[in-house]
Design a protein around this motif. Structure first.
Motif, PDB file in Angstrom:
ATOM      1  N   ARG A 141     -66.107   5.101  34.578  1.00  0.00           N
ATOM      2  CA  ARG A 141     -66.930   4.043  35.018  1.00  0.00           C
ATOM      3  C   ARG A 141     -66.104   2.560  34.665  1.00  0.00           C
ATOM      4  N   CYS A 142     -64.835   2.638  34.634  1.00  0.00           N
ATOM      5  CA  CYS A 142     -64.096   1.622  34.488  1.00  0.00           C
ATOM      6  C   CYS A 142     -63.813   0.895  35.986  1.00  0.00           C
ATOM      7  N   ASP A 143     -64.375  -0.119  36.364  1.00  0.00           N
ATOM      8  CA  ASP A 143     -64.013  -0.448  37.624  1.00  0.00           C
ATOM      9  C   ASP A 143     -62.641  -1.832  37.659  1.00  0.00           C
ATOM     10  N   ALA A 202     -57.764  11.992  21.081  1.00  0.00           N
ATOM     11  CA  ALA A 202     -58.968  12.833  21.606  1.00  0.00           C
ATOM     12  C   ALA A 202     -60.289  12.504  21.029  1.00  0.00           C
ATOM     13  N   PRO A 203     -60.305  11.936  19.619  1.00  0.00           N
ATOM     14  CA  PRO A 203     -61.631  11.568  19.052  1.00  0.00           C
ATOM     15  C   PRO A 203     -62.037  10.338  19.937  1.00  0.00           C
ATOM     16  N   THR A 204     -61.300   9.444  20.372  1.00  0.00           N
ATOM     17  CA  THR A 204     -61.754   7.978  20.866  1.00  0.00           C
ATOM     18  C   THR A 204     -62.239   8.490  22.168  1.00  0.00           C
ATOM     19  N   LEU A 205     -61.659   9.261  22.898  1.00  0.00           N
ATOM     20  CA  LEU A 205     -62.126  10.003  24.296  1.00  0.00           C
ATOM     21  C   LEU A 205     -63.389  10.575  24.250  1.00  0.00           C
ATOM     22  N   ARG A 206     -63.676  11.477  23.119  1.00  0.00           N
ATOM     23  CA  ARG A 206     -64.997  12.009  22.876  1.00  0.00           C
ATOM     24  C   ARG A 206     -65.851  10.800  22.619  1.00  0.00           C
ATOM     25  N   GLN A 207     -65.727  10.062  21.829  1.00  0.00           N
ATOM     26  CA  GLN A 207     -66.610   8.785  21.647  1.00  0.00           C
ATOM     27  C   GLN A 207     -66.860   8.069  22.853  1.00  0.00           C
ATOM     28  N   ALA A 208     -66.186   7.798  23.721  1.00  0.00           N
ATOM     29  CA  ALA A 208     -66.103   6.914  25.051  1.00  0.00           C
ATOM     30  C   ALA A 208     -67.020   7.997  26.201  1.00  0.00           C
ATOM     31  N   ARG A 209     -66.783   9.104  25.934  1.00  0.00           N
ATOM     32  CA  ARG A 209     -67.463  10.097  27.016  1.00  0.00           C
ATOM     33  C   ARG A 209     -68.990   9.979  27.132  1.00  0.00           C
ATOM     34  N   SER A 210     -69.397   9.465  26.025  1.00  0.00           N
ATOM     35  CA  SER A 210     -70.987   9.279  26.014  1.00  0.00           C
ATOM     36  C   SER A 210     -71.497   7.988  26.858  1.00  0.00           C
ATOM     37  N   SER A 238     -43.566  12.839  42.770  1.00  0.00           N
ATOM     38  CA  SER A 238     -44.963  12.271  42.338  1.00  0.00           C
ATOM     39  C   SER A 238     -45.822  12.426  43.602  1.00  0.00           C
ATOM     40  N   LEU A 239     -47.026  12.871  43.115  1.00  0.00           N
ATOM     41  CA  LEU A 239     -48.271  13.244  44.054  1.00  0.00           C
ATOM     42  C   LEU A 239     -48.802  12.016  44.794  1.00  0.00           C
ATOM     43  N   PRO A 240     -49.598  12.220  45.880  1.00  0.00           N
ATOM     44  CA  PRO A 240     -50.212  10.881  46.321  1.00  0.00           C
ATOM     45  C   PRO A 240     -51.383  10.812  45.206  1.00  0.00           C
ATOM     46  N   LEU A 241     -51.751   9.378  45.304  1.00  0.00           N
ATOM     47  CA  LEU A 241     -52.756   8.796  44.346  1.00  0.00           C
ATOM     48  C   LEU A 241     -53.945   9.428  44.687  1.00  0.00           C
ATOM     49  N   ALA A 242     -54.804  10.018  43.615  1.00  0.00           N
ATOM     50  CA  ALA A 242     -56.148  10.579  43.817  1.00  0.00           C
ATOM     51  C   ALA A 242     -57.070   9.403  43.495  1.00  0.00           C
ATOM     52  N   GLN A 243     -58.173   9.539  44.369  1.00  0.00           N
ATOM     53  CA  GLN A 243     -59.291   8.590  44.024  1.00  0.00           C
ATOM     54  C   GLN A 243     -60.238   9.003  42.909  1.00  0.00           C
ATOM     55  N   ALA A 244     -60.670   8.257  42.043  1.00  0.00           N
ATOM     56  CA  ALA A 244     -61.633   8.841  40.909  1.00  0.00           C
ATOM     57  C   ALA A 244     -63.117   8.901  41.453  1.00  0.00           C
ATOM     58  N   ARG A 245     -63.595  10.011  41.336  1.00  0.00           N
ATOM     59  CA  ARG A 245     -64.862  10.077  42.002  1.00  0.00           C
ATOM     60  C   ARG A 245     -65.727  10.925  40.897  1.00  0.00           C
ATOM     61  N   GLY A 246     -67.263  10.392  41.008  1.00  0.00           N
ATOM     62  CA  GLY A 246     -68.135  11.042  40.174  1.00  0.00           C
ATOM     63  C   GLY A 246     -67.740  10.847  38.417  1.00  0.00           C
ATOM     64  N   SER A 247     -67.963  11.771  37.742  1.00  0.00           N
ATOM     65  CA  SER A 247     -67.823  11.847  36.336  1.00  0.00           C
ATOM     66  C   SER A 247     -66.393  12.155  35.974  1.00  0.00           C
ATOM     67  N   LYS A 307     -72.443   5.875  29.603  1.00  0.00           N
ATOM     68  CA  LYS A 307     -72.520   6.176  30.979  1.00  0.00           C
ATOM     69  C   LYS A 307     -72.690   5.000  32.162  1.00  0.00           C
ATOM     70  N   SER A 308     -72.429   3.977  31.512  1.00  0.00           N
ATOM     71  CA  SER A 308     -72.452   2.815  32.624  1.00  0.00           C
ATOM     72  C   SER A 308     -71.078   1.808  32.391  1.00  0.00           C
ATOM     73  N   THR A 309     -70.892   0.779  33.341  1.00  0.00           N
ATOM     74  CA  THR A 309     -69.897  -0.070  33.099  1.00  0.00           C
ATOM     75  C   THR A 309     -70.033  -1.109  32.209  1.00  0.00           C
ATOM     76  N   ASP A 310     -71.351  -1.491  32.042  1.00  0.00           N
ATOM     77  CA  ASP A 310     -71.520  -2.562  30.882  1.00  0.00           C
ATOM     78  C   ASP A 310     -71.456  -1.949  29.458  1.00  0.00           C
ATOM     79  N   ALA A 311     -71.839  -0.674  29.533  1.00  0.00           N
ATOM     80  CA  ALA A 311     -71.780  -0.044  28.175  1.00  0.00           C
ATOM     81  C   ALA A 311     -70.467   0.196  27.765  1.00  0.00           C
ATOM     82  N   LEU A 312     -69.493   0.477  28.798  1.00  0.00           N
ATOM     83  CA  LEU A 312     -68.119   0.724  28.578  1.00  0.00           C
ATOM     84  C   LEU A 312     -67.285  -0.771  28.106  1.00  0.00           C
ATOM     85  N   ALA A 313     -67.981  -1.791  28.731  1.00  0.00           N
ATOM     86  CA  ALA A 313     -67.413  -3.149  28.612  1.00  0.00           C
ATOM     87  C   ALA A 313     -67.702  -3.459  26.938  1.00  0.00           C
TER      88      ALA A 313
END
Length: 442
Positions: free
Chosen positions: A158-160, A118-126, A37-46, A128-134
């Motif tokens: 945007r998942c904290d 894949a369809p659900t991922l495309r739907q969630a891609r739009s 396994s590789l070292p854990l990468a940090q999620a940054r940006g989009s 842009k904020s944590t509140d909208a994701l929640a």
């Protein structure tokens, strides 16, 4: 890590060579042939978070909820190139451990998750904020695609930490609810299976009854078809017979000239004969009335002579008046044709009183007319009461007396008084009815 005794594989030479470069702490098992396994990468940006970048508590619900066990087995067998012998629980635990760091199994699992949802991922891609994701996650928990929403939410950039904990707690309760629902579904399934067995038995009985009824209807239809064929054959035979008889009738009419004219003449002759008989009966009634008048005149003459004899005045008719009817009817058979059945005893006494033998025939009412000829042959004198005999009997009596010359008196009124007068008329002093009858026109 996957336990070594539960996994078999056929590692290639390239995989074996890579094992020497993998640290002992990052290997699965040498027999598995997995990369470290590789070292854990940090999620940054989009950029979306990778599977091995999630918290260690997120891998269990992601693997357990988003991927079926059959798909996990096929995935591990494909990656390891062998046949997985581990149980479902051991396989689940091993894959969870492998997903905590980057490796071939973790990458394969992430690729399978991206492909499935894949369809659900495309739907969630739009989002842009944590509140909208929640908010989107809360909306998706009431739908049907909870596994896809789980993976899309946890892997979203945007998942904290707070949203991740909320998602994991929600999915934990959903799993409990699903378990309870599964138990209720199993109970309903058992009830439905029992009901299905009962319905299956009833269906089998209904099918057997239907089969029996179908066989009965088939037999009935066959019998009716046979009967229909017989009736058609009989109808055809009858039509053939009718046609043959019509041909015979046509041939007979052709062979006998004026057959229809002769038949019409025959009917006319029968009608004329019937009319002639009616006229003869009317003539006979007239003669009977004349005979009664003559008898009344004779009775009046006899009464006058009786009065004269009582007054001491002898007449030329004294000798015949003293003659008794017994002298004329002694040992003679007197046939009475007709008369009322209740009056027969009185008729018999009247005939026997004057010394005759009583014979009777009802004139065709109950006795057969054919027996009248033999009875007429046995009689010496015939008294015919015309008011209660058939036409055939009347003509038979008249013809017989005319041929044989027997005395025959016709009485219109069938009564004892009429019979007494007829017997008195048979005395020698009385007029001879046979002579008068012979003198009448036929």
């Amino acid at each position: 890590m996957l336990p070594a005794p539960l996994v078999t594989s056929n590692p290639t030479s390239a995989d074996t060579s890579q094992d020497n470069d993998i640290p002992p702490a990052g290997r699965i098992v040498a027999a598995c042939g997995c990369t470290p396994s590789l070292p854990l990468a940090q999620a940054r940006g989009s950029r979306r978070r990778r599977l091995w970048e999630l918290s260690r508590h997120a891998h269990c619900p992601v693997v357990g909820v988003c991927l079926p066990m059959a798909a996990l087995r096929r995935l591990v067998d494909k990656v390891l190139g062998g046949k997985t012998l581990a149980t479902d629980y051991d396989l689940h635990c091993g894959i969870n451990n492998e997903c905590r760091q980057r490796g071939r199994i973790a990458e394969a699992v992430e690729k399978e998750l991206d492909r499935r949802y894949a369809p659900t991922l495309r739907q969630a891609r739009s989002l842009k904020s944590t509140d909208a994701l929640a908010a989107w996650w809360r909306e998706q928990t009431g739908g049907r695609d909870v596994p896809g929403a789980l993976w899309a939410t946890l892997s979203h950039p945007r998942c904290d930490v707070v949203l991740e904990e909320t998602v994991l707690s929600d999915i934990h309760m959903i799993q409990h609810q699903c378990g309870a629902a599964d138990r209720a579904d199993l109970a309903r399934l058992d009830a439905l299976q029992q009901e299905n067995e009962v319905l299956a038995r009833e269906l089998g009985a209904a099918q057997r009854r239907w089969t029996q009824q179908s066989a009965d209807h088939a037999r009935l239809a066959e019998a009716q078809s046979a009967q229909l064929l017989r009736l058609r054959a009989e109808l055809l035979g009858r039509d053939t017979l009718i046609a043959s008889l019509q041909e015979d009738l046509a041939a007979l009419e052709a062979s006998v000239p004026a057959l229809r004219a002769r038949d019409e003449l025959t009917r006319q002759v029968a009608s004329q004969i019937e009319r002639l008989q009616d006229l003869e009966r009317a003539l006979l009634r007239t003669r009977h009335e004349l005979e009664r008048e003559r008898q009344r005149a004779n009775e009046a003459v006899q009464a006058v002579e009786a009065l004269r004899s009582q007054a001491g005045r002898p007449t030329s008719s004294e000798a015949p008046a003293t003659t008794e009817p017994e002298e004329a009817l002694a040992d003679r058979a007197v046939l009475c044709v007709g008369g009322r059945p209740a009056s027969l005893p009185a008729y018999r006494r009247l005939v026997e009183r004057v010394g005759g033998r009583f014979l009777h025939h009802d004139g065709g009412e109950e006795d057969k007319v054919t027996r009248l000829a033999s009875t007429l042959d046995s009689a010496d004198v015939v008294i015919c009461q015309t008011g209660c005999i058939s036409h055939d009997a009347y003509w038979r009596v008249k013809d017989h007396c005319k041929r044989t010359g027997k005395r025959c008196l016709f009485v219109d009124n069938p009564s004892s008084a009429s019979l007494r007068r007829a017997l008195a008329a048979l005395a020698p002093a009385a007029p001879q009815p046979q002579d008068e009858e012979a003198a009448r026109p036929p």
